[in-house]
Design an enzyme around this catalytic site. Structure first.
Site, PDB file in Angstrom:
ATOM      1  N   ASP A   1       0.125  -0.828  -0.573  1.00  0.00           N
ATOM      2  CA  ASP A   1      -0.136  -1.325   0.780  1.00  0.00           C
ATOM      3  C   ASP A   1       1.177  -1.171   1.556  1.00  0.00           C
ATOM      4  O   ASP A   1       2.236  -0.918   0.973  1.00  0.00           O
ATOM      5  CB  ASP A   1      -0.565  -2.793   0.697  1.00  0.00           C
ATOM      6  CG  ASP A   1      -0.671  -3.455   2.054  1.00  0.00           C
ATOM      7  OD1 ASP A   1      -1.362  -2.912   2.926  1.00  0.00           O
ATOM      8  OD2 ASP A   1      -0.041  -4.512   2.245  1.00  0.00           O
TER       9      ASP A   1
ATOM     10  N   ASP B   1       2.159  -3.056   5.236  1.00  0.00           N
ATOM     11  CA  ASP B   1       2.659  -4.256   5.916  1.00  0.00           C
ATOM     12  C   ASP B   1       2.701  -5.447   4.970  1.00  0.00           C
ATOM     13  O   ASP B   1       1.688  -5.822   4.380  1.00  0.00           O
ATOM     14  CB  ASP B   1       1.778  -4.581   7.126  1.00  0.00           C
ATOM     15  CG  ASP B   1       1.899  -3.528   8.223  1.00  0.00           C
ATOM     16  OD1 ASP B   1       3.031  -3.131   8.522  1.00  0.00           O
ATOM     17  OD2 ASP B   1       0.858  -3.122   8.774  1.00  0.00           O
TER      18      ASP B   1
END
Length: 242
Positions: free
Chosen positions: A30, A32
């Site tokens: 991922d 953020d």
């Protein structure tokens, strides 16, 4: 003399995480909150866009933390707008313009160099590359936001090190739907069991788990209190895993 039994510590968790990572053919990250603590910059960028557009909206950290349950910037703005009892209509064009202003301001903030990779991230990426493991990205943010962050932190040729980069622009349903992870698996041509997803949020955990990919959680600023009981390992950060 009574001796106490060893207590649980971060050491066995880090060893378990290291084993999980070493056994994987690919690591799927991922962005953020996982690669870097970017969410506060996103919040500031949203507020800048609202001010520029004359909306009078101001998302403080508590409001933004709640809104992060909604994945996707445009979706987040629509969700907030729907909560307002009295609010002027926002067209699709309004939302698109707000998102354009927000994205440009976010990129400007990133370019100042104020946001570095989280502890252990650079070392883990380098070690995985040295071991011949494949790297991928599965995120709900945009390609522009990914490039802004990683060009600043990894260099302008960062993308050559990743075999698959799937963003929110590329799929129909965002996390917690599994679409982004299923697309990564299709591009890598790997089984879910051959990969490890590295996430920081419950939505990310659910998305990867629905794709049957084992998940390593690294707690982040806005999601550290999420329910991570279905993760294989939960760590404060990725230090020592390289």
């Amino acid at each position: 003399m009574q001796t106490s039994l060893p207590t649980a510590s971060a050491v066995p968790l880090e060893a378990e995480a290291a084993d999980l990572i070493r056994q994987a053919a690919a690591l799927i990250f991922d962005v953020d909150g996982t690669l870097a603590e970017t969410e506060e910059l996103h919040r500031l960028a949203f507020n800048h866009a609202f001010s520029r557009h004359g909306l009078g909206w101001e998302w403080d950290r508590a409001v933004y933390k709640d809104l992060l349950r909604v994945t996707g910037g445009k979706e987040r703005m629509r969700a907030y707008h729907a909560r307002q009892l009295i609010a002027r209509p926002l067209t699709d064009e309004d939302i698109a313009e707000l998102h354009r202003i927000k994205t440009a301001h976010y990129a400007g903030l990133i370019e100042t160099g104020c946001c570095s990779l989280r502890p252990g991230v650079a070392e883990l990426l380098a070690a995985a590359k040295a071991r011949g493991q494949r790297l991928a990205i599965a995120t709900t943010t945009s390609h522009g936001n990914i490039d802004a962050l990683l060009s600043q932190t990894l260099g302008t040729r960062w993308a050559k090190d990743f075999d698959a980069i799937v963003a929110g622009d590329d799929i129909r349903h965002k996390k917690p739907a599994p679409d982004v992870y299923l697309e990564v698996l299709a591009r890598l041509r790997l089984d879910a069991s051959d990969c490890v997803a590295i996430e920081d949020s419950a939505n990310g955990l659910i998305a990867a788990s629905r794709a049957n990919i084992p998940v390593l959680i690294t707690r982040s600023m806005f999601f550290r209190d999420d329910d991570f009981s279905d993760a294989r390992v939960v760590l404060e950060d990725l230090s020592g895993l390289g």
